[in-house]
Design an enzyme around this catalytic site. Sequence first.
Site, PDB file in Angstrom:
ATOM      1  CE1 TYR A 220      61.133 -36.534 -68.020  1.00  0.00           C
ATOM      2  CE2 TYR A 220      59.594 -37.944 -69.204  1.00  0.00           C
ATOM      3  CZ  TYR A 220      60.470 -36.864 -69.178  1.00  0.00           C
ATOM      4  OH  TYR A 220      60.678 -36.112 -70.320  1.00  0.00           O
TER       5      TYR A 220
ATOM      6  CG  ASN B 230      59.246 -29.464 -72.603  1.00  0.00           C
ATOM      7  OD1 ASN B 230      59.208 -30.627 -72.986  1.00  0.00           O
ATOM      8  ND2 ASN B 230      59.648 -29.126 -71.392  1.00  0.00           N
TER       9      ASN B 230
ATOM     10  CG  HIS C  91      64.940 -35.828 -71.479  1.00  0.00           C
ATOM     11  ND1 HIS C  91      64.663 -35.462 -70.185  1.00  0.00           N
ATOM     12  CD2 HIS C  91      66.079 -36.584 -71.438  1.00  0.00           C
ATOM     13  CE1 HIS C  91      65.597 -35.985 -69.386  1.00  0.00           C
ATOM     14  NE2 HIS C  91      66.458 -36.672 -70.119  1.00  0.00           N
TER      15      HIS C  91
ATOM     16  CE  LYS D   1      60.273 -34.065 -73.046  1.00  0.00           C
ATOM     17  NZ  LYS D   1      59.758 -33.102 -72.050  1.00  0.00           N
TER      18      LYS D   1
ATOM     19  CD  GLU E 281      68.368 -38.739 -68.182  1.00  0.00           C
ATOM     20  OE1 GLU E 281      67.547 -38.215 -67.427  1.00  0.00           O
ATOM     21  OE2 GLU E 281      68.850 -38.131 -69.170  1.00  0.00           O
TER      22      GLU E 281
HETATM   23  P1  DAT Z   1      63.527 -30.571 -68.246  1.00  0.00           P
HETATM   24  O1  DAT Z   1      62.787 -31.383 -69.277  1.00  0.00           O
HETATM   25  O2  DAT Z   1      63.822 -29.186 -68.744  1.00  0.00           O
HETATM   26  O3  DAT Z   1      64.730 -31.265 -67.683  1.00  0.00           O
HETATM   27  P2  DAT Z   1      62.220 -31.209 -65.719  1.00  0.00           P
HETATM   28  O4  DAT Z   1      63.187 -32.330 -65.594  1.00  0.00           O
HETATM   29  O5  DAT Z   1      62.072 -30.268 -64.564  1.00  0.00           O
HETATM   30  O6  DAT Z   1      62.516 -30.333 -67.032  1.00  0.00           O
HETATM   31  O7  DAT Z   1      60.771 -31.799 -66.017  1.00  0.00           O
HETATM   32  C1  DAT Z   1      60.617 -32.894 -66.893  1.00  0.00           C
HETATM   33  C2  DAT Z   1      59.448 -32.613 -67.783  1.00  0.00           C
HETATM   34  O8  DAT Z   1      58.253 -32.557 -66.996  1.00  0.00           O
HETATM   35  C3  DAT Z   1      59.485 -31.281 -68.522  1.00  0.00           C
HETATM   36  O9  DAT Z   1      60.229 -31.347 -69.721  1.00  0.00           O
HETATM   37  C4  DAT Z   1      58.043 -31.013 -68.770  1.00  0.00           C
HETATM   38  C5  DAT Z   1      57.365 -31.588 -67.543  1.00  0.00           C
HETATM   39  N1  DAT Z   1      57.150 -30.544 -66.521  1.00  0.00           N
HETATM   40  C6  DAT Z   1      58.083 -30.008 -65.715  1.00  0.00           C
HETATM   41  N2  DAT Z   1      57.551 -29.073 -64.911  1.00  0.00           N
HETATM   42  C7  DAT Z   1      56.231 -29.040 -65.214  1.00  0.00           C
HETATM   43  C8  DAT Z   1      55.121 -28.286 -64.755  1.00  0.00           C
HETATM   44  N3  DAT Z   1      55.267 -27.377 -63.789  1.00  0.00           N
HETATM   45  N4  DAT Z   1      53.915 -28.514 -65.315  1.00  0.00           N
HETATM   46  C9  DAT Z   1      53.765 -29.436 -66.302  1.00  0.00           C
HETATM   47  N5  DAT Z   1      54.758 -30.184 -66.792  1.00  0.00           N
HETATM   48  C10 DAT Z   1      55.975 -29.983 -66.252  1.00  0.00           C
HETATM   49 MG    MG Z   2      64.919 -32.933 -66.488  1.00  0.00          MG
END
Ligand code: DAT
Ligand code: MG
Length: 150
Positions: free
Chosen positions: A49, A112, A115, A9, A126
């Site tokens: 997303y 974070n 991805h 990212k 994807e």
């Molecule tokens: P991952 O990236 O571990 O697959 P995810 O698919 O649940 O996690 O979410 C996609 C992204 O969205 C994640 O990398 C960071 C953001 N995100 C997820 N949960 C969040 C939250 N509670 N608050 C803020 N950003 C969040």
């Molecule tokens: Mg995810």
Amino acid sequence: MQKTLVLLKPDALQRGLVGEIISRLEGKGLKIVALKMLHMDEELAKRHYQIHKDKSFFQDLVKHITSAPIIAAIFEGENAVDVVRRTMGETDPALALPGTIRGDLALDIGRNLIHGSDSEQTAEEEIDIFFSEEEIFHYSREIERWITES
Ligand code: DAT
Ligand code: MG
């Protein structure tokens, strides 16, 4: 062999962590079969997303991922999807274990760094979004037998 999509990212590039993160995945034994740099536009971000479209953080997520260039890559290897997920660590870096990419290098859930596809099915979808067939390489590595037994 299983393939998975990885995105580094904007925060990873801005912080100069591209080499470190790719190195961790490469070091694990995964093979890079596609790699490119791009600046995601809003349409691509929303498509990627879409599963999170009703979440409170969706707008911030789209804003961040489109804020600067990213690296997109496909890693291949045995159980690549799960291996990448475990190497990344928990979504929230505050909970991610030391030794993981997010656990060692990140602090905030909105920053974070990486991805990784969350299932084989998602990985296929994807990969289709980010890469054409011509951009995916098919090659063998001499070292493979020292990484995988069969
Ligand atoms: P991952 O990236 O571990 O697959 P995810 O698919 O649940 O996690 O979410 C996609 C992204 O969205 C994640 O990398 C960071 C953001 N995100 C997820 N949960 C969040 C939250 N509670 N608050 C803020 N950003 C969040
Ligand atoms: Mg995810």
